[in-house]
Design an enzyme around this catalytic site. Structure first.
Site: not given
Ligand code: CMC
Length: 429
Positions: A267, A307, A363
């Site tokens: 987050h 996201h 971010d």
């Molecule tokens: N790098 C590489 N792969 C990723 C990333 C990433 N940053 N984010 C998602 N994926 C992949 C993930 O491995 C999955 O792949 P697969 O389908 O092969 O298993 C797919 O994309 C879907 O990911 P998810 O984890 O199911 O997506 P989510 O909606 O649960 O997660 C997130 C959203 C923001 C937690 C995630 O994208 C992430 O961890 N990003 C990096 C951390 C980050 O930058 N967070 C800040 C978010 S914006 C500010 C805020 O609101 O806090």
């Protein structure tokens, strides 16, 4: 048959049900009537991480993740970021309308009046170790505010809620600045009522020997970042504030839960994680190797990318990139920018990221800006918290006033052991 309805046939019993559809949603409680026997609990939905569940109706923030749209109270984020002050946006989030000039002046005056914190809170902050993470300090100190203002428990009283709202907006920058000074071993700088909200915060963090030459471009950049972070509907930290607040606890305790949620690297902590990732990558030439590591799926993520809601682009990231160049014009280019730009370039052309709709989020560039302004990496998420505060408080009040809301209490699917008899310690082998 009503047109705005969903017909469901339970193949276990052959019975059919008609569930009303309103605002693109069915009510989960309407599923409860679907039973296989009279003593059956009724059908539930299973939705880990709330991927497809609306937990509230809200009039504060609108997001269209596919189109990259973000609006506060109907106003596009691009317009608010260009034309408003942070306190103006905070007023909008709280009251639903932009303030008139007298309303804004009265609001600014109220906030200015409450910027000091009780001196015992200073002793509390001084108790932290010199290397305490500032987010840990902030969440502890905001929780502690509830002990300084026991009247905040009267959450049913409108005037009282307003007072706590003002206290939170006024005092958080002071606490955040004190946390900054503590970790640097610098004496605390007290609020100055002749300065604006942002100017006062910057002064409390960076003033040395009674002097600080304000840089208007950097201060406006910080203000824009705060505006871009001010609310984001039902994100992890806002959901935490709502869930904790739904127990009728005071707003300081509820907001400290929001700060705790924001702290995590998935987050708000992502802005800190991005900078650590750029450090780890090292040089532009190392970027392809790092991208390969991310794609190999061994747990490494491209921080600042992806996201839950935005699936085309994050409008805040677009605005932030522009702010970054304004800031770098003042401070000189951060060498890490080259690595960030290369990461973005490669990721946006790579099938792995395109298929998963992963784009830079808010971010990705904010950390580089904060760094250029002189904030240490572990302080970035504190700045996010200062920006997000009005959203937390506005959502907390909306939750309290929503007649449909009750204490947050999800259901579970129990998958543990069946009933069994206790085994005394000596007989356990
Ligand atoms: N790098 C590489 N792969 C990723 C990333 C990433 N940053 N984010 C998602 N994926 C992949 C993930 O491995 C999955 O792949 P697969 O389908 O092969 O298993 C797919 O994309 C879907 O990911 P998810 O984890 O199911 O997506 P989510 O909606 O649960 O997660 C997130 C959203 C923001 C937690 C995630 O994208 C992430 O961890 N990003 C990096 C951390 C980050 O930058 N967070 C800040 C978010 S914006 C500010 C805020 O609101 O806090």
């Amino acid at each position: 048959m009503a047109k705005d309805s969903l017909s469901v046939t339970d193949n276990r019993t052959g019975k059919s049900y008609e569930l009303p559809v309103s605002e693109g949603t069915i009510r989960a409680m309407d599923l409860r009537q679907i039973k296989v026997a009279d003593d059956d609990f009724g059908l539930m939905t299973y939705d880990p991480a709330f991927m497809n569940t609306a937990s509230c109706r809200s009039a504060i923030t609108f997001i269209d993740g596919d189109k990259g749209i973000l609006r506060y109270r109907g106003y596009p984020i691009e317009q608010l970021a260009e034309k408003c002050s942070f306190l103006e946006v905070a007023y909008l989030l709280f009251e639903g309308e932009l303030p008139t000039k007298p309303q804004l002046e009265a609001w600014e005056e109220k906030v200015r009046y409450h910027t000091y914190v009780h001196t015992n809170l200073i002793k509390f902050l001084e108790g932290y170790r010199y290397d305490a993470h500032p987010m840990g300090m902030l969440l502890g100190a905001v929780g502690a505010l509830s002990t300084f203002y026991p009247d905040a428990k009267h959450i049913g009283d409108k005037a009282n809620r307003y007072l706590q709202r003002v206290r939170l907006i006024s005092k958080l920058p002071t606490i955040a600045a004190f946390a900054f000074r503590h970790s640097r071993g610098l004496p605390f700088v007290f609020p100055r009522n002749d300065l604006g909200y942002i100017g006062n915060f910057v002064n409390m963090t960076f003033e040395i020997g009674g002097k600080l030459e304000p840089n208007a471009v950097l201060q406006r950049a910080l203000e824009i970042l705060f505006i871009l972070h001010a609310d984001h509907e039902q994100n992890c930290s806002t959901s935490a504030v709502r869930a904790v607040g739904s127990s009728d606890v005071d707003p300081f305790s509820a907001v400290s839960a929001g700060i705790a949620a924001l702290y995590g690297p998935l987050h708000g902590g992502a802005n800190e994680a991005v900078l650590r990732m750029l450090d780890e990558i090292g040089t532009k030439a190392d970027v392809p190797g790092f991208i390969d590591k991310v794609k190999s799926g061994h747990g490494e993520r491209l921080m600042g990318f992806g996201h839950r809601v935005y699936k085309s682009y994050d409008p805040r990231a677009k605005l932030i990139k522009k702010v970054a160049y304004d800031v770098f014009e003042q401070t000189g280019l951060n060498p890490k920018l080259e690595i960030a730009l290369e990461l973005e370039r490669i990721a946006l052309e790579d099938d792995y990221f395109i298929k998963r709709k992963l784009y830079p989020n808010v971010d990705f560039y904010s950390g580089l800006i904060y760094k250029a302004m002189g904030y240490p990496t572990d302080y970035f998420t504190v700045l996010f918290a200062l920006g997000r505060l009005p959203g937390w408080v506005a959502q907390w009040e909306e939750m309290l006033l929503d007649k449909e809301q009750k204490i947050a209490r999800p259901r579970q699917i129990y998958v543990g052991a069946e009933e069994r008899n206790f085994v005394p310690l000596v007989a356990r082998g």
